[in-house]
Design a protein around this motif. Structure first.
Motif, PDB file in Angstrom:
ATOM      1  N   ALA A   1       0.865  -1.182   0.000  1.00 53.62           N
ATOM      2  CA  ALA A   1       0.000   0.000   0.000  1.00 53.62           C
ATOM      3  C   ALA A   1       0.898   1.227   0.000  1.00 53.62           C
ATOM      4  CB  ALA A   1      -0.916   0.015   1.217  1.00 53.62           C
ATOM      5  N   ASP A   2       0.422   2.310  -0.604  1.00 54.97           N
ATOM      6  CA  ASP A   2       1.173   3.570  -0.614  1.00 54.97           C
ATOM      7  C   ASP A   2       0.884   4.277   0.709  1.00 54.97           C
ATOM      8  OD1 ASP A   2       2.526   5.863  -1.195  1.00 54.97           O
ATOM      9  OD2 ASP A   2       1.465   6.301  -3.054  1.00 54.97           O
ATOM     10  N   LEU A   3       1.563   3.836   1.750  1.00 58.31           N
ATOM     11  CA  LEU A   3       1.184   4.206   3.107  1.00 58.31           C
ATOM     12  C   LEU A   3       2.269   4.934   3.894  1.00 58.31           C
ATOM     13  CD1 LEU A   3      -1.208   3.937   5.055  1.00 58.31           C
ATOM     14  CD2 LEU A   3      -0.325   1.698   5.746  1.00 58.31           C
ATOM     15  N   PHE A   4       3.545   4.666   3.595  1.00 55.21           N
ATOM     16  CA  PHE A   4       4.608   5.267   4.399  1.00 55.21           C
ATOM     17  C   PHE A   4       4.557   6.789   4.327  1.00 55.21           C
ATOM     18  CE2 PHE A   4       8.803   7.026   5.098  1.00 55.21           C
ATOM     19  CZ  PHE A   4       9.172   6.431   6.288  1.00 55.21           C
ATOM     20  N   ASN A   5       4.447   7.329   3.133  1.00 52.03           N
ATOM     21  CA  ASN A   5       4.392   8.781   2.941  1.00 52.03           C
ATOM     22  C   ASN A   5       3.287   9.386   3.799  1.00 52.03           C
ATOM     23  OD1 ASN A   5       3.526  11.336   1.911  1.00 52.03           O
ATOM     24  ND2 ASN A   5       4.415  10.904  -0.075  1.00 52.03           N
ATOM     25  N   ARG A   6       2.109   8.826   3.690  1.00 50.43           N
ATOM     26  CA  ARG A   6       0.939   9.350   4.401  1.00 50.43           C
ATOM     27  C   ARG A   6       1.129   9.322   5.916  1.00 50.43           C
ATOM     28  NH1 ARG A   6      -3.663  12.420   4.903  1.00 50.43           N
ATOM     29  NH2 ARG A   6      -5.356  11.293   5.947  1.00 50.43           N
ATOM     30  N   VAL A   7       1.542   8.175   6.431  1.00 50.02           N
ATOM     31  CA  VAL A   7       1.653   8.025   7.884  1.00 50.02           C
ATOM     32  C   VAL A   7       2.780   8.899   8.437  1.00 50.02           C
ATOM     33  CG1 VAL A   7       2.091   6.406   9.766  1.00 50.02           C
ATOM     34  CG2 VAL A   7       0.645   5.722   7.852  1.00 50.02           C
ATOM     35  N   ALA A   8       3.924   8.904   7.757  1.00 47.07           N
ATOM     36  CA  ALA A   8       5.049   9.723   8.227  1.00 47.07           C
ATOM     37  C   ALA A   8       4.672  11.200   8.257  1.00 47.07           C
ATOM     38  CB  ALA A   8       6.267   9.498   7.338  1.00 47.07           C
ATOM     39  N   TRP A   9       3.984  11.644   7.206  1.00 47.89           N
ATOM     40  CA  TRP A   9       3.622  13.070   7.138  1.00 47.89           C
ATOM     41  C   TRP A   9       2.613  13.430   8.221  1.00 47.89           C
ATOM     42  CZ3 TRP A   9       6.170  16.753   4.851  1.00 47.89           C
ATOM     43  CH2 TRP A   9       5.597  18.016   4.761  1.00 47.89           C
ATOM     44  N   GLN A  10       1.653  12.551   8.458  1.00 43.49           N
ATOM     45  CA  GLN A  10       0.662  12.825   9.490  1.00 43.49           C
ATOM     46  C   GLN A  10       1.293  12.835  10.880  1.00 43.49           C
ATOM     47  OE1 GLN A  10      -1.644  14.132   7.450  1.00 43.49           O
ATOM     48  NE2 GLN A  10      -3.248  13.241   8.706  1.00 43.49           N
ATOM     49  N   ILE A  11       2.201  11.919  11.135  1.00 41.11           N
ATOM     50  CA  ILE A  11       2.889  11.917  12.437  1.00 41.11           C
ATOM     51  C   ILE A  11       3.670  13.216  12.614  1.00 41.11           C
ATOM     52  CG2 ILE A  11       4.731  10.832  13.785  1.00 41.11           C
ATOM     53  CD1 ILE A  11       3.883   8.147  12.574  1.00 41.11           C
ATOM     54  N   ALA A  12       4.362  13.632  11.547  1.00 34.65           N
ATOM     55  CA  ALA A  12       5.209  14.827  11.642  1.00 34.65           C
ATOM     56  C   ALA A  12       4.397  16.092  11.846  1.00 34.65           C
ATOM     57  CB  ALA A  12       6.060  14.947  10.379  1.00 34.65           C
ATOM     58  N   THR A  13       3.212  16.156  11.273  1.00 32.34           N
ATOM     59  CA  THR A  13       2.445  17.401  11.305  1.00 32.34           C
ATOM     60  C   THR A  13       1.320  17.409  12.325  1.00 32.34           C
ATOM     61  OG1 THR A  13       1.032  16.581   9.501  1.00 32.34           O
ATOM     62  CG2 THR A  13       2.953  17.898   8.889  1.00 32.34           C
ATOM     63  N   ARG A  14       0.971  16.256  12.882  1.00 29.92           N
ATOM     64  CA  ARG A  14      -0.166  16.196  13.797  1.00 29.92           C
ATOM     65  C   ARG A  14       0.217  15.749  15.207  1.00 29.92           C
ATOM     66  NH1 ARG A  14      -4.966  16.124  10.732  1.00 29.92           N
ATOM     67  NH2 ARG A  14      -4.525  17.253   8.810  1.00 29.92           N
ATOM     68  N   THR A  15       1.477  15.440  15.444  1.00 30.62           N
ATOM     69  CA  THR A  15       1.891  15.000  16.781  1.00 30.62           C
ATOM     70  C   THR A  15       3.142  15.764  17.204  1.00 30.62           C
ATOM     71  OG1 THR A  15       3.479  13.221  16.257  1.00 30.62           O
ATOM     72  CG2 THR A  15       1.126  12.679  16.107  1.00 30.62           C
ATOM     73  N   GLN A  16       3.600  15.469  18.409  1.00 29.71           N
ATOM     74  CA  GLN A  16       4.777  16.129  18.972  1.00 29.71           C
ATOM     75  C   GLN A  16       6.089  15.507  18.503  1.00 29.71           C
ATOM     76  OE1 GLN A  16       2.804  14.011  20.584  1.00 29.71           O
ATOM     77  NE2 GLN A  16       4.211  12.408  21.273  1.00 29.71           N
ATOM     78  N   VAL A  17       6.044  14.460  17.698  1.00 31.01           N
ATOM     79  CA  VAL A  17       7.254  13.735  17.294  1.00 31.01           C
ATOM     80  C   VAL A  17       8.173  14.632  16.476  1.00 31.01           C
ATOM     81  CG1 VAL A  17       8.099  11.856  15.822  1.00 31.01           C
ATOM     82  CG2 VAL A  17       6.229  11.452  17.431  1.00 31.01           C
ATOM     83  N   LYS A  18       9.468  14.623  16.816  1.00 32.25           N
ATOM     84  CA  LYS A  18      10.464  15.457  16.146  1.00 32.25           C
ATOM     85  C   LYS A  18      11.212  14.703  15.061  1.00 32.25           C
ATOM     86  CE  LYS A  18       9.851  19.014  18.894  1.00 32.25           C
ATOM     87  NZ  LYS A  18       9.248  20.261  18.383  1.00 32.25           N
ATOM     88  N   ARG A  19      11.355  13.376  15.211  1.00 35.29           N
ATOM     89  CA  ARG A  19      12.188  12.615  14.277  1.00 35.29           C
ATOM     90  C   ARG A  19      11.480  11.326  13.871  1.00 35.29           C
ATOM     91  NH1 ARG A  19      17.393  12.877  18.160  1.00 35.29           N
ATOM     92  NH2 ARG A  19      15.728  12.254  19.555  1.00 35.29           N
ATOM     93  N   ILE A  20      11.429  11.091  12.567  1.00 36.31           N
ATOM     94  CA  ILE A  20      10.817   9.883  12.037  1.00 36.31           C
ATOM     95  C   ILE A  20      11.870   9.125  11.241  1.00 36.31           C
ATOM     96  CG2 ILE A  20       9.034   8.942  10.522  1.00 36.31           C
ATOM     97  CD1 ILE A  20       7.434  11.526  11.124  1.00 36.31           C
ATOM     98  N   TYR A  21      12.179   7.928  11.699  1.00 31.50           N
ATOM     99  CA  TYR A  21      13.147   7.067  11.020  1.00 31.50           C
ATOM    100  C   TYR A  21      12.386   6.045  10.181  1.00 31.50           C
ATOM    101  CZ  TYR A  21      17.052   8.607  13.995  1.00 31.50           C
ATOM    102  OH  TYR A  21      18.029   9.342  14.628  1.00 31.50           O
ATOM    103  N   ALA A  22      12.817   5.849   8.950  1.00 25.56           N
ATOM    104  CA  ALA A  22      12.290   4.763   8.133  1.00 25.56           C
ATOM    105  C   ALA A  22      13.010   3.486   8.544  1.00 25.56           C
ATOM    106  CB  ALA A  22      12.508   5.052   6.654  1.00 25.56           C
ATOM    107  N   TRP A  23      12.269   2.548   9.063  1.00 24.18           N
ATOM    108  CA  TRP A  23      12.826   1.259   9.488  1.00 24.18           C
ATOM    109  C   TRP A  23      12.864   0.353   8.260  1.00 24.18           C
ATOM    110  CZ3 TRP A  23       9.327  -2.619  12.524  1.00 24.18           C
ATOM    111  CH2 TRP A  23      10.029  -3.810  12.747  1.00 24.18           C
ATOM    112  N   MET A  24      14.087  -0.021   7.852  1.00 24.47           N
ATOM    113  CA  MET A  24      14.284  -0.710   6.575  1.00 24.47           C
ATOM    114  C   MET A  24      15.264  -1.874   6.696  1.00 24.47           C
ATOM    115  SD  MET A  24      12.820   0.578   3.714  1.00 24.47           S
ATOM    116  CE  MET A  24      13.998   0.505   2.353  1.00 24.47           C
ATOM    117  N   PRO A  25      14.998  -2.983   5.995  1.00 16.64           N
ATOM    118  CA  PRO A  25      16.028  -4.014   5.843  1.00 16.64           C
ATOM    119  C   PRO A  25      17.152  -3.498   4.945  1.00 16.64           C
ATOM    120  CG  PRO A  25      13.835  -4.837   5.218  1.00 16.64           C
ATOM    121  CD  PRO A  25      13.753  -3.344   5.309  1.00 16.64           C
TER     122      PRO A  25
END
Length: 675
Positions: free
Chosen positions: A373-397
């Motif tokens: 699903a095209d979901l990472f972009n959406r979720v990361a952006w919402q976390i960054a703009t709607r919560t207090q979180v300062k840093r979002i790491y992409a967890w990747m193999p």
């Protein structure tokens, strides 16, 4: 209705105020030991609250006047772009405590309320202008609102300021100071870095059209400003602070080799002219805060000095074939993150539904592996703009990819020699890091991930590893020959000297490849940080590097953070408290060990039918680790819908650690009206 962009993008891009003094912390663990050569301040409106267009970034005339007087009284010296270029190009010394003043957007209030002070004290300044706003006849489309053109600088006012010799005009783009649709779900994201979602075509803008759009806009603004002001820009001030390798390369082609950003950090001799960092001045900036922010830059302190309080989030919990349910899941996640009070999220960007340890899918568009699903972009952006979180790491193999059979690299796998069942075996499929085809595919996956507008870091999965019976593939054997080793794992293992050399070379090889992948993402996300999952045994057993091709010392040197999987139940530790104590004791032996190590705790016991650990146990563990001197903490997994771990407990436990790793002691007297 889509969220207006100006109201939130600057908030998440702006450098978090450090509130650190230069002498609060010796900074011996900073990645950049160089001196801060100059500080750049970013202003917007200079107006009283009743007259502002966006009060968040407006500074009142009285506060602006006090800030200028404070800078002068404390020995700061104002410089211009020419001074920086003379220093960089010919070594002409800058004054001590050098400060460059900049004003974004071209508000009329800058002329009315700041320019008289600029003239009085002969302060060189840079004013960044948006061509489409200046060219408007009656009204300007400002964040979806119609604003009177007179709220922005007139041609007469601009030319008057230029004639003073104090004002340099910079490009702020022609029509890129806005948001454009950046994903199918409708998020409005910064136009400079976003590959636009084309709803009519149900596809993203391709790379060629993206780069042409950026080129056309910046070129048009240069042409317009040259005609309108008589000055062709040599400075680009990136809207909202966002830029990437493509946009800065285009700007350089157009004669703008100097770029002003909102990146975190100091301006040292290593800071490129295209990425100079600024402190964002907002309505809440007091003299004390200004002193602290400048002091933090002088001390080379960055957001990396913030104590990590991280939740490890599985996007699998958010995914649902029903888009409406998926959005409801996302809403629940955002509410939970707010309750948790965490400042960092490690966000899963891949999926492994068959649970064999290798990623079968990803949550972003790419060339090589199916998108669930095209979901990472959406979720990361919402976390960054709607919560207090300062840093979002992409967890990747890094290596654990289950490619489609049609992919040319699908069979280029790590080869594990047969060993007895009691010996450590990684147990999941991985692509061989020594295969050129596999490397190419992995790099392309990371290139495609990097298109996402919001990534602050990469967390490499625990697959950055090769056991002491791996890799015996044809590709690996060729590499071993280049290293001067025997051409097979069996022969290498038969010679203790070769075996030790082989272990070290594999460890370095894996870490170097991880850094290469990180740089691919960093090209589009300049402030990118790196973290990696490390097996606890690497910190507990002196022989573990041989088993995993992971080394604690090497990891601390290579990555910004090393997330040790401090999970005693997974490791079947006999003494839980001793397990934690030994890890911390080992970490303390490394220079900067505590500053660059994250203790990642387990919240469920996988060996006991996924039984949750009690809130009391987790809380006691966090308290104990903080008492031992640990700065950075994370946990996994977070079960959004089951409240595991308990959100109130996590917030309270993490709240024991101050926001920053070191105690702060202000040492300046501030006028009462600026407290």
């Amino acid at each position: 209705m889509l969220k207006p962009i100006v109201k939130f993008i600057v908030v998440v891009t702006a450098v978090a105020s450090s509130y650190l003094m230069a002498n609060d912390f010796p900074n011996k663990c900073s990645r950049d030991q160089n001196v801060n050569e100059f500080t750049i301040l970013s202003y917007h409106e200079i107006a009283d609250k009743s007259e502002t267009l966006d009060p968040t970034y407006a500074v009142t005339p009285s506060n602006f006047d006090q800030q200028i007087h404070w800078l002068i009284a404390n020995g700061y010296h104002f410089i211009g772009i020419n001074d920086i270029l003379a220093y960089r190009n010919s070594g002409k010394a800058l004054p001590k405590k050098a400060v460059l003043m900049t004003f974004d957007d071209g508000y009329q209030s800058v002329y009315a309320n700041a320019y008289p002070i600029i003239k009085k004290y002969k302060i060189p300044v840079v004013i960044a202008l948006v061509g489409s706003w200046l060219q408007a006849k009656d009204t300007v489309d400002f964040d979806g609102q119609k604003i009177a053109r007179e709220k922005f600088l007139s041609q007469k006012e601009i030319k008057e300021m230029i004639r003073s010799g104090l004002v340099e005009i910079a490009s702020h783009s022609y029509f890129l100071h806005k948001g454009i649709q950046g994903n199918p779900q409708g998020n409005m994201q910064p136009a400079v870095i976003t590959r636009q979602w084309l709803s009519d075509k149900h596809a993203y803008e391709d790379e060629k059209n993206y780069q042409q759009r950026i080129y056309n806009d910046l070129s048009a603004n240069n042409t317009f400003l040259k005609h309108y002001t008589g000055q062709k820009p040599r400075v680009i001030v990136w809207p909202y602070g966002y830029y990437n390798k493509e946009s800065r390369t285009i700007a350089a082609r157009l004669g703008m080799n100097i770029g002003l950003t909102l990146d975190d950090g100091s301006n040292t001799r290593l800071t490129p002219l295209w990425g100079m960092r600024r402190i964002l001045i907002d309505k809440s900036m007091t003299l004390k805060a200004l002193e602290h922010d400048i002091g933090s830059r002088n001390a080379n302190l960055t957001d990396n000095d913030r104590a990590t309080k991280a939740a490890h989030i599985d996007l699998d919990y958010m995914y649902d074939p029903d888009p409406a349910q998926q959005e409801r899941n996302l809403g629940d996640l955002l509410d939970r993150i707010k309750k948790l009070g965490v400042n960092t999220v490690y966000l899963q960007a891949f999926a492994d539904p068959d649970a064999n340890g290798a990623a079968d899918y990803v949550y972003f568009p790419n060339r090589n592996i199916p998108m669930r699903a095209d979901l990472f972009n959406r979720v990361a952006w919402q976390i960054a703009t709607r919560t207090q979180v300062k840093r979002i790491y992409a967890w990747m193999p890094m290596l654990a990819w289950q490619l489609p059979h049609s992919n040319a690299a699908a069979k280029d796998s790590v080869v594990t020699l047969q060993v007895d069942s009691t010996h450590l075996n990684m147990g999941y499929p991985r692509l061989s890091p020594f295969s050129p085809k596999a490397q190419k595919v992995i790099k392309e996956i990371y290139e495609d991930l990097a298109v996402s507008p919001r990534i602050d870091g990469i967390l490499f999965h625990d697959d950055v590893t090769l056991s002491d019976y791996e890799d015996d593939s044809t590709f690996a054997r060729k590499q071993y020959k280049k290293w001067g080793l025997a051409p097979s794992v069996t022969k290498i293992r038969a010679d203790r000297e070769q075996y030790e050399k082989w272990t070290n070379l594999k460890t370095d090889y894996l870490d170097s490849f991880a850094m290469e992948l990180a740089q691919i993402v960093r090209d589009r996300h300049p402030g990118l940080k790196t973290a990696r999952n490390l097996y606890a045994q690497v910190a507990l057993n002196e022989y573990a590097e041989e088993w995993y091709a992971q080394g604690l010392s090497e990891s601390i040197k290579h990555y910004d953070y090393t997330a040790i999987m401090a999970m005693p139940y997974m490791e079947q530790a006999a003494d839980i408290r001793q397990f934690y104590d030994k890890i911390v004791e080992r970490v303390k032996q490394e220079e900067c060990g505590l500053d660059r190590t994250v203790m990642e705790l387990q919240t469920i016991n996988w060996r006991k039918n996924d039984e949750p650990l009690s809130s009391e146990e987790l809380s006691d563990t966090i308290t104990h680790l903080y008492d031992l001197g640990v700065h950075h903490m994370a946990y996994y997994p977070d079960s959004v819908f089951k409240n595991i771990p308990d959100a109130d407990m996590i917030k309270k436990a993490f709240g024991q650690k101050p926001v920053y790793m070191h105690t702060l002691t202000p040492n300046t007297t501030i006028p009462n009206n600026q407290e």
